[in-house]
Write a protein that holds these residues in place. Sequence first.
Motif, PDB file in Angstrom:
ATOM      1  N   PHE A  60       0.850  -1.186   0.000  1.00  0.00           N
ATOM      2  CA  PHE A  60       0.000   0.000   0.000  1.00  0.00           C
ATOM      3  C   PHE A  60       0.886   1.236   0.000  1.00  0.00           C
ATOM      4  O   PHE A  60       2.047   1.190   0.391  1.00  0.00           O
ATOM      5  N   ARG A  61       0.337   2.333  -0.479  1.00  0.00           N
ATOM      6  CA  ARG A  61       1.076   3.585  -0.566  1.00  0.00           C
ATOM      7  C   ARG A  61       0.795   4.425   0.684  1.00  0.00           C
ATOM      8  O   ARG A  61      -0.322   4.464   1.169  1.00  0.00           O
ATOM      9  N   VAL A  62       1.856   5.088   1.172  1.00  0.00           N
ATOM     10  CA  VAL A  62       1.720   5.969   2.338  1.00  0.00           C
ATOM     11  C   VAL A  62       2.561   7.219   2.111  1.00  0.00           C
ATOM     12  O   VAL A  62       3.399   7.267   1.213  1.00  0.00           O
ATOM     13  N   SER A  63       2.352   8.220   2.939  1.00  0.00           N
ATOM     14  CA  SER A  63       3.159   9.443   2.868  1.00  0.00           C
ATOM     15  C   SER A  63       4.575   9.134   3.360  1.00  0.00           C
ATOM     16  O   SER A  63       4.820   8.114   4.014  1.00  0.00           O
ATOM     17  N   LYS A  64       5.502  10.024   3.052  1.00  0.00           N
ATOM     18  CA  LYS A  64       6.890   9.833   3.491  1.00  0.00           C
ATOM     19  C   LYS A  64       6.988   9.821   5.014  1.00  0.00           C
ATOM     20  O   LYS A  64       7.743   9.048   5.592  1.00  0.00           O
ATOM     21  N   GLY A  65       6.200  10.670   5.660  1.00  0.00           N
ATOM     22  CA  GLY A  65       6.229  10.718   7.123  1.00  0.00           C
ATOM     23  C   GLY A  65       5.781   9.408   7.741  1.00  0.00           C
ATOM     24  O   GLY A  65       6.415   8.900   8.669  1.00  0.00           O
ATOM     25  N   LEU A  66       4.688   8.842   7.216  1.00  0.00           N
ATOM     26  CA  LEU A  66       4.214   7.558   7.737  1.00  0.00           C
ATOM     27  C   LEU A  66       5.201   6.441   7.397  1.00  0.00           C
ATOM     28  O   LEU A  66       5.426   5.542   8.206  1.00  0.00           O
ATOM     29  N   ALA A  67       5.806   6.511   6.219  1.00  0.00           N
ATOM     30  CA  ALA A  67       6.790   5.493   5.835  1.00  0.00           C
ATOM     31  C   ALA A  67       7.977   5.494   6.798  1.00  0.00           C
ATOM     32  O   ALA A  67       8.451   4.435   7.216  1.00  0.00           O
ATOM     33  N   LYS A  68       8.437   6.684   7.167  1.00  0.00           N
ATOM     34  CA  LYS A  68       9.557   6.779   8.116  1.00  0.00           C
ATOM     35  C   LYS A  68       9.154   6.260   9.489  1.00  0.00           C
ATOM     36  O   LYS A  68       9.923   5.563  10.157  1.00  0.00           O
ATOM     37  N   LEU A  69       7.948   6.583   9.920  1.00  0.00           N
ATOM     38  CA  LEU A  69       7.448   6.099  11.203  1.00  0.00           C
ATOM     39  C   LEU A  69       7.338   4.577  11.193  1.00  0.00           C
ATOM     40  O   LEU A  69       7.773   3.894  12.126  1.00  0.00           O
ATOM     41  N   LEU A  70       6.764   4.018  10.115  1.00  0.00           N
ATOM     42  CA  LEU A  70       6.655   2.564  10.001  1.00  0.00           C
ATOM     43  C   LEU A  70       8.030   1.906  10.006  1.00  0.00           C
ATOM     44  O   LEU A  70       8.233   0.864  10.635  1.00  0.00           O
ATOM     45  N   ALA A  71       8.986   2.508   9.306  1.00  0.00           N
ATOM     46  CA  ALA A  71      10.336   1.944   9.250  1.00  0.00           C
ATOM     47  C   ALA A  71      10.977   1.917  10.633  1.00  0.00           C
ATOM     48  O   ALA A  71      11.575   0.912  11.037  1.00  0.00           O
ATOM     49  N   ARG A  72      10.834   3.021  11.381  1.00  0.00           N
ATOM     50  CA  ARG A  72      11.436   3.092  12.725  1.00  0.00           C
ATOM     51  C   ARG A  72      10.784   2.086  13.671  1.00  0.00           C
ATOM     52  O   ARG A  72      11.453   1.326  14.366  1.00  0.00           O
ATOM     53  N   LEU A  73       9.456   2.053  13.682  1.00  0.00           N
ATOM     54  CA  LEU A  73       8.749   1.131  14.572  1.00  0.00           C
ATOM     55  C   LEU A  73       8.974  -0.332  14.162  1.00  0.00           C
ATOM     56  O   LEU A  73       9.087  -1.207  15.020  1.00  0.00           O
ATOM     57  N   SER A  74       9.048  -0.575  12.859  1.00  0.00           N
ATOM     58  CA  SER A  74       9.285  -1.937  12.383  1.00  0.00           C
ATOM     59  C   SER A  74      10.656  -2.430  12.798  1.00  0.00           C
ATOM     60  O   SER A  74      10.842  -3.603  13.116  1.00  0.00           O
ATOM     61  N   GLU A  75      11.635  -1.540  12.785  1.00  0.00           N
ATOM     62  CA  GLU A  75      12.983  -1.918  13.212  1.00  0.00           C
ATOM     63  C   GLU A  75      12.977  -2.289  14.697  1.00  0.00           C
ATOM     64  O   GLU A  75      13.609  -3.268  15.107  1.00  0.00           O
ATOM     65  N   GLU A  76      12.229  -1.542  15.493  1.00  0.00           N
ATOM     66  CA  GLU A  76      12.141  -1.833  16.925  1.00  0.00           C
ATOM     67  C   GLU A  76      11.443  -3.166  17.186  1.00  0.00           C
ATOM     68  O   GLU A  76      11.826  -3.900  18.093  1.00  0.00           O
ATOM     69  N   ARG A  77      10.426  -3.483  16.399  1.00  0.00           N
ATOM     70  CA  ARG A  77       9.621  -4.696  16.612  1.00  0.00           C
ATOM     71  C   ARG A  77      10.150  -5.912  15.862  1.00  0.00           C
ATOM     72  O   ARG A  77       9.679  -7.016  16.074  1.00  0.00           O
ATOM     73  N   GLY A  78      11.086  -5.712  14.934  1.00  0.00           N
ATOM     74  CA  GLY A  78      11.650  -6.851  14.224  1.00  0.00           C
ATOM     75  C   GLY A  78      11.219  -6.977  12.785  1.00  0.00           C
ATOM     76  O   GLY A  78      11.934  -7.540  11.979  1.00  0.00           O
ATOM     77  N   SER A  79      10.062  -6.482  12.416  1.00  0.00           N
ATOM     78  CA  SER A  79       9.604  -6.480  11.025  1.00  0.00           C
ATOM     79  C   SER A  79       8.300  -5.711  10.936  1.00  0.00           C
ATOM     80  O   SER A  79       7.607  -5.503  11.942  1.00  0.00           O
ATOM     81  N   THR A  80       7.957  -5.294   9.729  1.00  0.00           N
ATOM     82  CA  THR A  80       6.697  -4.577   9.523  1.00  0.00           C
ATOM     83  C   THR A  80       5.525  -5.495   9.828  1.00  0.00           C
ATOM     84  O   THR A  80       4.523  -5.082  10.419  1.00  0.00           O
ATOM     85  N   ARG A  81       5.642  -6.757   9.426  1.00  0.00           N
ATOM     86  CA  ARG A  81       4.557  -7.709   9.683  1.00  0.00           C
ATOM     87  C   ARG A  81       4.306  -7.855  11.183  1.00  0.00           C
ATOM     88  O   ARG A  81       3.171  -7.817  11.648  1.00  0.00           O
ATOM     89  N   ARG A  82       5.376  -8.000  11.961  1.00  0.00           N
ATOM     90  CA  ARG A  82       5.215  -8.143  13.416  1.00  0.00           C
ATOM     91  C   ARG A  82       4.648  -6.871  14.034  1.00  0.00           C
ATOM     92  O   ARG A  82       3.832  -6.928  14.952  1.00  0.00           O
ATOM     93  N   LEU A  83       5.084  -5.703  13.528  1.00  0.00           N
ATOM     94  CA  LEU A  83       4.560  -4.430  14.036  1.00  0.00           C
ATOM     95  C   LEU A  83       3.051  -4.370  13.854  1.00  0.00           C
ATOM     96  O   LEU A  83       2.309  -4.114  14.805  1.00  0.00           O
ATOM     97  N   ILE A  84       2.594  -4.629  12.645  1.00  0.00           N
ATOM     98  CA  ILE A  84       1.157  -4.552  12.364  1.00  0.00           C
ATOM     99  C   ILE A  84       0.394  -5.612  13.162  1.00  0.00           C
ATOM    100  O   ILE A  84      -0.663  -5.330  13.735  1.00  0.00           O
ATOM    101  N   ALA A  85       0.949  -6.827  13.235  1.00  0.00           N
ATOM    102  CA  ALA A  85       0.284  -7.898  13.984  1.00  0.00           C
ATOM    103  C   ALA A  85       0.164  -7.538  15.461  1.00  0.00           C
ATOM    104  O   ALA A  85      -0.887  -7.741  16.081  1.00  0.00           O
ATOM    105  N   GLN A  86       1.231  -6.968  16.053  1.00  0.00           N
ATOM    106  CA  GLN A  86       1.192  -6.603  17.466  1.00  0.00           C
ATOM    107  C   GLN A  86       0.221  -5.452  17.711  1.00  0.00           C
ATOM    108  O   GLN A  86      -0.494  -5.440  18.724  1.00  0.00           O
ATOM    109  N   LEU A  87       0.168  -4.495  16.803  1.00  0.00           N
ATOM    110  CA  LEU A  87      -0.779  -3.385  16.952  1.00  0.00           C
ATOM    111  C   LEU A  87      -2.216  -3.891  16.866  1.00  0.00           C
ATOM    112  O   LEU A  87      -3.077  -3.466  17.647  1.00  0.00           O
TER     113      LEU A  87
END
Length: 111
Positions: A60-87
């Motif tokens: 899916f497409r997102v703004s640059k700000g959201l992309a940076k936020l997702l990248a930072r949080l995904s790094e903390e959680r281990g992956s984008t998939r795990r971030l979304i699943a945990q949320l």
Amino acid sequence: MASSGLKRRPSGLELAGALAPLTGDLPSTSGRVDVQSQAEPPKAIAQPAPQRVELVQVNFRVSKGLAKLLARLSEERGSTRRLIAQLLQSDGHEVPEVDLVRPETRRRYDE
């Protein structure tokens, strides 16, 4: 007719066929080989094969700000998939366990 000087490159099958008699009895390896480990072959630990779970690609497409936020949080959680699943799980949704755990990426060698 004059030769162009270009030689035909052998195909992968031709190379494999030429190398097979020379390397057929060698064990396959990857990475560096430790001389000490050659003295005693590693003992295989019997583990059940992990179940294959059908995965589906999600984009899916997102703004640059959201992309940076997702990248930072995904790094903390281990992956984008795990971030979304945990949320989603913290919001009260039932999430399959396979999406919450870190995937097994180690190679398994069967003897």
